[in-house]
Design a protein around this motif. Structure first.
Motif, PDB file in Angstrom:
ATOM      1  N   GLN A 215       0.855  -1.174   0.000  1.00 13.87           N
ATOM      2  CA  GLN A 215       0.000   0.000   0.000  1.00 13.87           C
ATOM      3  C   GLN A 215       0.897   1.231   0.000  1.00 13.87           C
ATOM      4  OE1 GLN A 215      -2.463  -0.468   3.448  1.00 13.87           O
ATOM      5  NE2 GLN A 215      -3.486  -2.298   2.659  1.00 13.87           N
ATOM      6  N   PRO A 216       0.507   2.301  -0.691  1.00 14.73           N
ATOM      7  CA  PRO A 216       1.376   3.483  -0.794  1.00 14.73           C
ATOM      8  C   PRO A 216       1.831   3.989   0.564  1.00 14.73           C
ATOM      9  CG  PRO A 216      -0.483   3.674  -2.286  1.00 14.73           C
ATOM     10  CD  PRO A 216      -0.750   2.471  -1.427  1.00 14.73           C
ATOM     11  N   GLY A 217       3.136   4.154   0.691  1.00 18.08           N
ATOM     12  CA  GLY A 217       3.702   4.755   1.888  1.00 18.08           C
ATOM     13  C   GLY A 217       3.936   3.815   3.048  1.00 18.08           C
ATOM     14  N   GLU A 218       3.508   2.559   2.970  1.00 20.89           N
ATOM     15  CA  GLU A 218       3.680   1.678   4.115  1.00 20.89           C
ATOM     16  C   GLU A 218       5.010   0.946   4.051  1.00 20.89           C
ATOM     17  OE1 GLU A 218       1.335  -2.311   2.437  1.00 20.89           O
ATOM     18  OE2 GLU A 218       1.051  -1.617   4.481  1.00 20.89           O
ATOM     19  N   ILE A 219       5.450   0.489   5.191  1.00 19.48           N
ATOM     20  CA  ILE A 219       6.651  -0.334   5.294  1.00 19.48           C
ATOM     21  C   ILE A 219       6.244  -1.596   6.037  1.00 19.48           C
ATOM     22  CG2 ILE A 219       9.050  -0.462   6.069  1.00 19.48           C
ATOM     23  CD1 ILE A 219       9.176   2.545   6.029  1.00 19.48           C
ATOM     24  N   PRO A 220       5.709  -2.567   5.333  1.00 20.69           N
ATOM     25  CA  PRO A 220       5.192  -3.761   6.004  1.00 20.69           C
ATOM     26  C   PRO A 220       6.298  -4.725   6.394  1.00 20.69           C
ATOM     27  CG  PRO A 220       4.972  -4.007   3.654  1.00 20.69           C
ATOM     28  CD  PRO A 220       5.563  -2.634   3.882  1.00 20.69           C
ATOM     29  N   SER A 221       5.940  -5.670   7.223  1.00 18.21           N
ATOM     30  CA  SER A 221       6.882  -6.723   7.592  1.00 18.21           C
ATOM     31  C   SER A 221       6.961  -7.749   6.473  1.00 18.21           C
ATOM     32  CB  SER A 221       6.426  -7.409   8.879  1.00 18.21           C
ATOM     33  OG  SER A 221       5.220  -8.137   8.643  1.00 18.21           O
ATOM     34  N   ALA A 222       8.002  -8.551   6.528  1.00 17.99           N
ATOM     35  CA  ALA A 222       8.118  -9.643   5.559  1.00 17.99           C
ATOM     36  C   ALA A 222       6.941 -10.595   5.690  1.00 17.99           C
ATOM     37  CB  ALA A 222       9.433 -10.379   5.774  1.00 17.99           C
ATOM     38  N   ALA A 223       6.499 -10.813   6.926  1.00 14.89           N
ATOM     39  CA  ALA A 223       5.374 -11.731   7.133  1.00 14.89           C
ATOM     40  C   ALA A 223       4.119 -11.232   6.428  1.00 14.89           C
ATOM     41  CB  ALA A 223       5.110 -11.893   8.627  1.00 14.89           C
ATOM     42  N   GLN A 224       3.852  -9.930   6.511  1.00 16.15           N
ATOM     43  CA  GLN A 224       2.698  -9.379   5.803  1.00 16.15           C
ATOM     44  C   GLN A 224       2.786  -9.628   4.308  1.00 16.15           C
ATOM     45  OE1 GLN A 224       3.017  -5.326   7.583  1.00 16.15           O
ATOM     46  NE2 GLN A 224       0.797  -5.408   7.581  1.00 16.15           N
ATOM     47  N   LEU A 225       3.968  -9.348   3.742  1.00 17.10           N
ATOM     48  CA  LEU A 225       4.120  -9.505   2.300  1.00 17.10           C
ATOM     49  C   LEU A 225       3.977 -10.960   1.879  1.00 17.10           C
ATOM     50  CD1 LEU A 225       7.017  -7.013   1.513  1.00 17.10           C
ATOM     51  CD2 LEU A 225       4.628  -6.819   0.867  1.00 17.10           C
ATOM     52  N   LEU A 226       4.576 -11.858   2.644  1.00 17.85           N
ATOM     53  CA  LEU A 226       4.448 -13.277   2.307  1.00 17.85           C
ATOM     54  C   LEU A 226       2.989 -13.714   2.365  1.00 17.85           C
ATOM     55  CD1 LEU A 226       7.503 -14.733   4.266  1.00 17.85           C
ATOM     56  CD2 LEU A 226       7.306 -14.422   1.798  1.00 17.85           C
ATOM     57  N   TYR A 227       2.271 -13.239   3.367  1.00 14.66           N
ATOM     58  CA  TYR A 227       0.856 -13.597   3.500  1.00 14.66           C
ATOM     59  C   TYR A 227       0.062 -13.064   2.312  1.00 14.66           C
ATOM     60  CZ  TYR A 227      -3.700 -14.333   5.685  1.00 14.66           C
ATOM     61  OH  TYR A 227      -4.970 -14.748   5.956  1.00 14.66           O
ATOM     62  N   ARG A 228       0.299 -11.813   1.938  1.00 14.47           N
ATOM     63  CA  ARG A 228      -0.452 -11.224   0.828  1.00 14.47           C
ATOM     64  C   ARG A 228      -0.155 -11.926  -0.496  1.00 14.47           C
ATOM     65  NH1 ARG A 228       0.687  -4.796   2.088  1.00 14.47           N
ATOM     66  NH2 ARG A 228      -0.218  -4.769   4.184  1.00 14.47           N
TER      67      ARG A 228
END
Length: 533
Positions: A215-228
């Motif tokens: 999402q614009p401007g966010e810095i997610p965790s690796a876990a979030q990205l893997l889940y998505r």
């Protein structure tokens, strides 16, 4: 490009270091040159890679074999370190051009004509790699150089060497979390369809300035990205309508449903020479400035004569570079079996919109006392670091900020192990037993630990690891955990354990937890854990 620091070495492998080009998850990159003045990009690999038994041999093998995939869209390998040399390094021709990541960050998304030309060029580059019988395995914006004649794919051999066994057998995750394919995020084999998925994600970044799972401007965790990546659809808002269906096809969850590189070429239909024709004046000027900077630096730096007793290299490009006699690549003796644990070997993924940490290819982590006296802030060298701050969670899937009380307790399971290891760099195992103990904790806090007993088929030794778990993400029926620390379950085995493994557990019943695919578990782990208390 910046000046060398006082602590930087003056030369590596006989090649003088002239400047620092950058650093990434896999290592540091220096500008160098051959004795004849040919500019080189010399990358040193992070020392963690050396913790993986067999990596040095894989590195030499994959770098050597990558020469068979040489094309107009890859940079030729000039030289590389032999097994046993520290630090390990790789020297390729240097292309004075910005990376796609840097260009978009500073100049915004690419105009549609250039985007379409980039898609055609990279598809053709992947087609050349795939026809040679390889997969790149780490296509992402920082690994694409916007060079004058063709865009270039870099880090090809390194990605293959690092990824070789961690995905297919006992490994972890290699690559940038926002750009890897679902099967790669789940620890499976990364092959040609995975490259196509990563290409689609890279082109989405080029078109919008944002990865398709960010999402614009966010810095997610690796876990979030893997889940998505595994569970959610990509966001393609802002992609030109003419290209959106093509990128959606590349980003299909099913590897079999994605187009091949050949099919991409047909669907894009770009005319020959469209890349040079589409180059905007600003990009041409940036390339010209980098070329001038390079020439000025080379002219100021006298080339080193080849040291005595050196011989020309064999099998790597034009014979203009020199290597030391020690660079004769001799297959080292067989190494002892690599350890295994519930966690695939370390996948310490740190993400800040495209920044990814390198992945170590041995099993899990460091020492931290739990549950008494520890706070989850100790690394493998004993240094302390600030306590972790919970990364922003996605409003699309996060439902809670703490572990539900129904999860508290002890959960156990036993898996069959895996007989598919080669017994040299991948252990053959006969049983994987796991005990996970969870207590109440908020997201971002230490929530428990897991103990793995992994029995090596050859020796009967327990080569598992015991990990302290941090609650990384909370979802409606599933929780994502990260190994904050880990130590050998049986200290006498000498197993090396590294932090950062990711696991997803899903509530499958009042007394059952299901181990998700999108994690770091090793082959033969239990698919389910049952409440024991």
């Amino acid at each position: 490009m910046r000046r060398l620091e006082p602590g930087d070495p003056p030369a590596i492998g006989g090649y003088p270091l002239l400047a620092v080009l950058g650093a990434g998850g896999m290592g540091q990159v220096f500008l160098s040159r051959t004795a004849s003045g040919r500019p080189l990009a010399l990358k040193t690999l992070r020392p963690e890679f050396g913790l993986d038994p067999g990596f040095e041999e894989r590195f030499a093998r994959e770098i050597a074999s990558s020469d068979r995939a040489r094309s107009a869209w890859t940079v030729p390998v000039v030289d590389y370190s032999p097994p046993g040399q520290k630090p390990q390094w790789l020297a390729t021709e240097y292309a004075p051009a910005p990376s796609l990541a840097d260009w978009v960050e500073h100049n915004g998304p690419l105009p549609e004509p250039l985007l379409r030309a980039l898609a055609a060029e990279l598809a053709e580059g992947l087609r050349a790699v795939h026809r040679a019988g390889f997969a790149h395995r780490d296509v992402k914006p920082s690994n694409v150089l916007l060079a004058r004649r063709h865009p270039l794919l870099i880090d090809f051999g390194i990605a293959r060497a690092a990824d070789d066994t961690r995905h297919t057998r006992t490994g972890g995750v290699i690559g940038s979390p926002g750009y890897m394919a679902p099967e790669q995020a789940a620890g499976g084999i990364s092959a040609e369809p995975g490259d196509v998925f990563s290409l689609g994600a890279t082109l989405a970044y080029a078109a919008t300035g944002n990865g398709p799972f960010l999402q614009p401007g966010e810095i997610p965790s690796a876990a979030q990205l893997l889940y998505r990546i595994v569970h959610e659809e990509p966001a393609l808002d802002g992609v030109p309508p003419a290209l959106a269906p093509l990128l959606a096809a590349c980003l299909h969850k099913s590897a079999q449903a994605r187009p091949t590189a050949d099919e991409l070429m047909e669907r894009i239909g770009a005319a020959p020479g469209s890349w040079t024709a589409a180059l905007p004046a600003e990009l041409s000027a940036d390339i010209a400035a980098k070329e001038a900077e390079l020439q000025a630096l080379l002219q100021r730096t006298a080339p080193l004569p080849p040291p005595p007793h050196q011989a020309p290299p064999t099998g790597f490009g034009p014979p203009v570079a020199y290597v030391e006699p020690s660079a004769v690549h001799v297959r080292p003796p067989a190494l002892p079996p690599a350890p295994a644990s519930l966690a695939r070997r370390s996948a310490r993924l740190r993400t800040a919109v495209g920044v990814v940490a390198g992945v170590v290819a041995t099993v899990v982590v460091v020492a931290l006392a739990w549950p008494d006296g520890g706070d989850g802030r100790t690394d493998g060298s004993g240094r302390t670091s600030p306590p972790p701050s919970p990364s922003p969670s996605s409003s699309r899937s996060t439902t809670s900020e703490a572990l539900p009380s129904s999860w508290v307790g002890t959960w156990k399971g036993t898996g069959p192990g895996s007989a598919s290891g080669d017994g040299v760099v991948n252990a053959r195992t006969t049983k994987v037993s796991v005990t996970v103990t969870l207590h109440a904790a908020a997201r971002g806090g230490i929530v428990g630990r897991q103990i793995s007993h992994v029995i090596d088929a050859g020796s009967g030794r327990d080569i598992g690891c015991t990990e302290t778990l941090r609650l990384q993400e909370t979802h409606a029926t599933s929780m994502v955990f990260e190994a904050a620390t880990s130590t050998p379950t049986d200290p006498s085995t000498g197993v090396v354990c590294m932090p950062g493994n990711i696991y997803t557990l899903t509530k499958a019943g009042a007394d059952t937890l299901k181990l998700g695919d999108e994690g770091s578990q090793t082959a033969g782990s239990p698919a389910r854990l049952t409440r024991s208390s």
